[in-house]
Each structure stands twice: as C-alpha cells, then as structure tokens.
Design a protein around this motif. Structure first.
Motif, short mmCIF file in Angstrom:
data_model
loop_
_atom_site.label_atom_id
_atom_site.label_comp_id
_atom_site.label_asym_id
_atom_site.label_seq_id
_atom_site.Cartn_x
_atom_site.Cartn_y
_atom_site.Cartn_z
N LYS A 186 47.24 -36.67 7.80
CA LYS A 186 46.47 -37.85 8.21
C LYS A 186 45.62 -38.40 7.06
CE LYS A 186 46.29 -36.35 12.99
NZ LYS A 186 45.42 -35.96 14.11
N ALA A 187 45.87 -37.93 5.85
CA ALA A 187 45.16 -38.35 4.63
C ALA A 187 43.69 -37.94 4.64
CB ALA A 187 45.33 -39.84 4.38
N ALA A 188 43.34 -36.95 5.44
CA ALA A 188 41.98 -36.43 5.44
C ALA A 188 41.88 -35.32 4.39
CB ALA A 188 41.61 -35.89 6.81
N THR A 189 40.75 -35.25 3.71
CA THR A 189 40.53 -34.21 2.70
C THR A 189 40.39 -32.85 3.38
OG1 THR A 189 39.44 -35.77 1.23
CG2 THR A 189 38.99 -33.44 0.85
N VAL A 190 41.12 -31.89 2.85
CA VAL A 190 41.06 -30.52 3.35
C VAL A 190 40.90 -29.56 2.18
CG1 VAL A 190 42.40 -30.94 5.45
CG2 VAL A 190 43.58 -30.31 3.36
N VAL A 191 40.30 -28.41 2.47
CA VAL A 191 40.18 -27.35 1.48
C VAL A 191 41.02 -26.19 1.97
CG1 VAL A 191 38.63 -25.75 0.31
CG2 VAL A 191 37.85 -28.07 0.85
N ASN A 192 42.01 -25.82 1.17
CA ASN A 192 42.89 -24.71 1.50
C ASN A 192 42.50 -23.51 0.67
OD1 ASN A 192 44.79 -26.19 3.26
ND2 ASN A 192 45.23 -27.32 1.39
N GLU A 193 42.57 -22.34 1.27
CA GLU A 193 42.23 -21.10 0.56
C GLU A 193 43.41 -20.15 0.64
OE1 GLU A 193 38.82 -17.63 0.70
OE2 GLU A 193 38.29 -19.68 1.26
N ILE A 194 43.63 -19.42 -0.45
CA ILE A 194 44.70 -18.42 -0.50
C ILE A 194 44.09 -17.13 -1.05
CG2 ILE A 194 45.47 -19.18 -2.78
CD1 ILE A 194 48.34 -18.44 -1.95
N SER A 195 44.48 -16.01 -0.48
CA SER A 195 43.99 -14.74 -1.02
C SER A 195 44.63 -14.51 -2.38
CB SER A 195 44.33 -13.59 -0.08
OG SER A 195 45.72 -13.33 -0.10
N PHE A 196 43.95 -13.75 -3.21
CA PHE A 196 44.49 -13.48 -4.54
C PHE A 196 45.81 -12.72 -4.45
CE2 PHE A 196 44.53 -11.37 -8.78
CZ PHE A 196 44.67 -12.52 -9.53
N SER A 197 45.92 -11.80 -3.51
CA SER A 197 47.18 -11.05 -3.37
C SER A 197 48.32 -11.98 -2.96
CB SER A 197 47.04 -9.89 -2.38
OG SER A 197 46.70 -10.36 -1.10
N ASP A 198 48.06 -12.94 -2.08
CA ASP A 198 49.10 -13.91 -1.71
C ASP A 198 49.43 -14.83 -2.88
OD1 ASP A 198 49.40 -12.86 0.83
OD2 ASP A 198 48.18 -14.41 1.81
N PHE A 199 48.43 -15.19 -3.65
CA PHE A 199 48.65 -16.00 -4.85
C PHE A 199 49.57 -15.26 -5.82
CE2 PHE A 199 47.27 -16.94 -9.26
CZ PHE A 199 47.60 -18.28 -9.32
N LEU A 200 49.29 -13.98 -6.06
CA LEU A 200 50.13 -13.18 -6.95
C LEU A 200 51.56 -13.07 -6.43
CD1 LEU A 200 47.72 -10.28 -7.97
CD2 LEU A 200 48.38 -12.27 -9.33
N ILE A 211 41.80 -28.36 -3.15
CA ILE A 211 41.44 -29.54 -2.38
C ILE A 211 42.65 -30.46 -2.31
CG2 ILE A 211 39.92 -31.56 -2.27
CD1 ILE A 211 37.89 -29.88 -3.92
N GLY A 212 42.99 -30.87 -1.11
CA GLY A 212 44.14 -31.76 -0.94
C GLY A 212 43.94 -32.66 0.26
N GLU A 213 45.03 -33.22 0.71
CA GLU A 213 45.01 -34.09 1.89
C GLU A 213 45.99 -33.57 2.92
OE1 GLU A 213 45.79 -38.12 0.73
OE2 GLU A 213 43.78 -38.41 -0.06
N ASN A 214 45.63 -33.70 4.19
CA ASN A 214 46.57 -33.34 5.25
C ASN A 214 47.45 -34.54 5.58
OD1 ASN A 214 45.07 -35.03 6.92
ND2 ASN A 214 44.05 -33.35 8.00
N ARG A 241 44.61 -31.68 -6.64
CA ARG A 241 46.03 -31.95 -6.94
C ARG A 241 46.35 -33.36 -6.50
NH1 ARG A 241 48.64 -26.22 -4.82
NH2 ARG A 241 47.18 -24.95 -6.01
N ARG A 242 46.93 -34.11 -7.42
CA ARG A 242 47.35 -35.47 -7.07
C ARG A 242 48.63 -35.81 -7.82
NH1 ARG A 242 43.20 -35.89 -10.63
NH2 ARG A 242 43.58 -37.16 -12.46
N LYS A 243 49.36 -36.76 -7.28
CA LYS A 243 50.61 -37.17 -7.91
C LYS A 243 50.47 -38.51 -8.63
CE LYS A 243 53.76 -34.50 -5.15
NZ LYS A 243 54.42 -33.66 -6.11
N GLU A 244 49.41 -39.25 -8.34
CA GLU A 244 49.20 -40.54 -8.99
C GLU A 244 48.13 -40.43 -10.06
OE1 GLU A 244 46.50 -39.85 -5.79
OE2 GLU A 244 48.64 -40.11 -5.57
N LYS A 245 48.12 -41.40 -10.96
CA LYS A 245 47.17 -41.44 -12.08
C LYS A 245 47.20 -40.18 -12.92
CE LYS A 245 44.17 -44.65 -9.68
NZ LYS A 245 42.85 -44.92 -9.12
#
Length: 150
Positions: free
Chosen positions: A62-76, A57-60, A144-148
C-alpha cells in the motif's frame, strides 16, 4: 610561550588518534562487506556483537513505510544460501564516520548489483561500539529504492 608547542603537539596527537579510530571503524565495515561478498559467515560474525540488530526500511503493497527486521542468524542463512553462480555486490559509495568515545556511527550510501545489474540503491546506517579495544557493529539499518540510483 613554552606552552604553545605543547598545545600544538597535543592537538596534533588528538587529530591523529581520531583519524586512526575512524580508520579502524572503516576497516570493521570493510571487513564485514568483504566477508558478506565471500559468503563467509565466520568472519562476518567477528565484526558484529552477539546482539546485533538488522533492519531495513521499505514500503509495503500500500506504499506505506515499514521497518522490517531479520535476525542475524537468518541473515547469515540467506547469504550463505545464495548459489555460487550468482554474483552480488554492495558497492559503498562513501563513508561518513562520527565517533564519540566508544560509540561510532557510519553512514554509507550504496548501490547493490545482482548478476552485474543494478538492483537497488540506498543508505546503510551502522552503529558500532568499541568493546575490549575492538569495534563491533551493534545495529544496521538501511533504505532500499529502485529509483534515483544514478
């Protein structure tokens, strides 16, 4: 009166069994991260189901919440492609483990370090299922966040 000791023994057995299962779930998560840090895709695969889902879960822009998905093979591939002279570590700060039968949920706040500098922080949520007596990760989602990140 004779039933009271039996009830106590059964309750104690259930507590010990639940603790053992929580330890097995935690060991699965720990093994996953140990192999992650060692860029060991073979061991990482042993800790997940064949159809594991990985999302973040992150932000695009435009600061809108988005859910990104990655395949396990791409993750590896992304993990194994990190040059050996670059250090990275995801430090798990806590484990909140809930189990019901063959399903477990693990909530792990974390801090992520890249070349010994804090990059970001957040929370991982893992869903596991016990198949043939072995806990396997079937779903990972994180924030994922960079603050707090204290």
């Amino acid at each position: 009166m004779k039933q009271i000791p039996l009830v106590i023994i059964l309750l104690a057995f259930n507590v010990v069994t639940a603790q053992n299962e929580k330890e097995k779930v935690k060991n699965t998560i720990d093994s996953f991260f140990e192999s992650f840090h060692n860029q060991d895709s073979v061991t990482m695969k042993k800790n997940v189901s064949e159809k594991v889902i990985i999302q973040s879960i992150g932000e695009n822009q435009k600061a809108a919440t988005v859910v990104n998905e990655i395949s396990f093979s791409d993750f590896l591939k992304s993990i194994s492609s990190i040059p050996k002279d670059i250090s990275f570590k995801e430090e798990l700060l806590d484990y909140q483990i809930s189990i019901d039968g063959s399903m477990a949920n693990v909530w792990t706040p974390y801090k992520f370090y890249f070349n010994d500098s804090l990059s970001h922080c957040g929370v991982n949520s893992f869903q596991l299922v016990k198949i043939n007596g072995k806990w396997q990760i079937i779903y990972i989602i994180d924030t994922r966040r960079k603050e707090k990140c204290e």
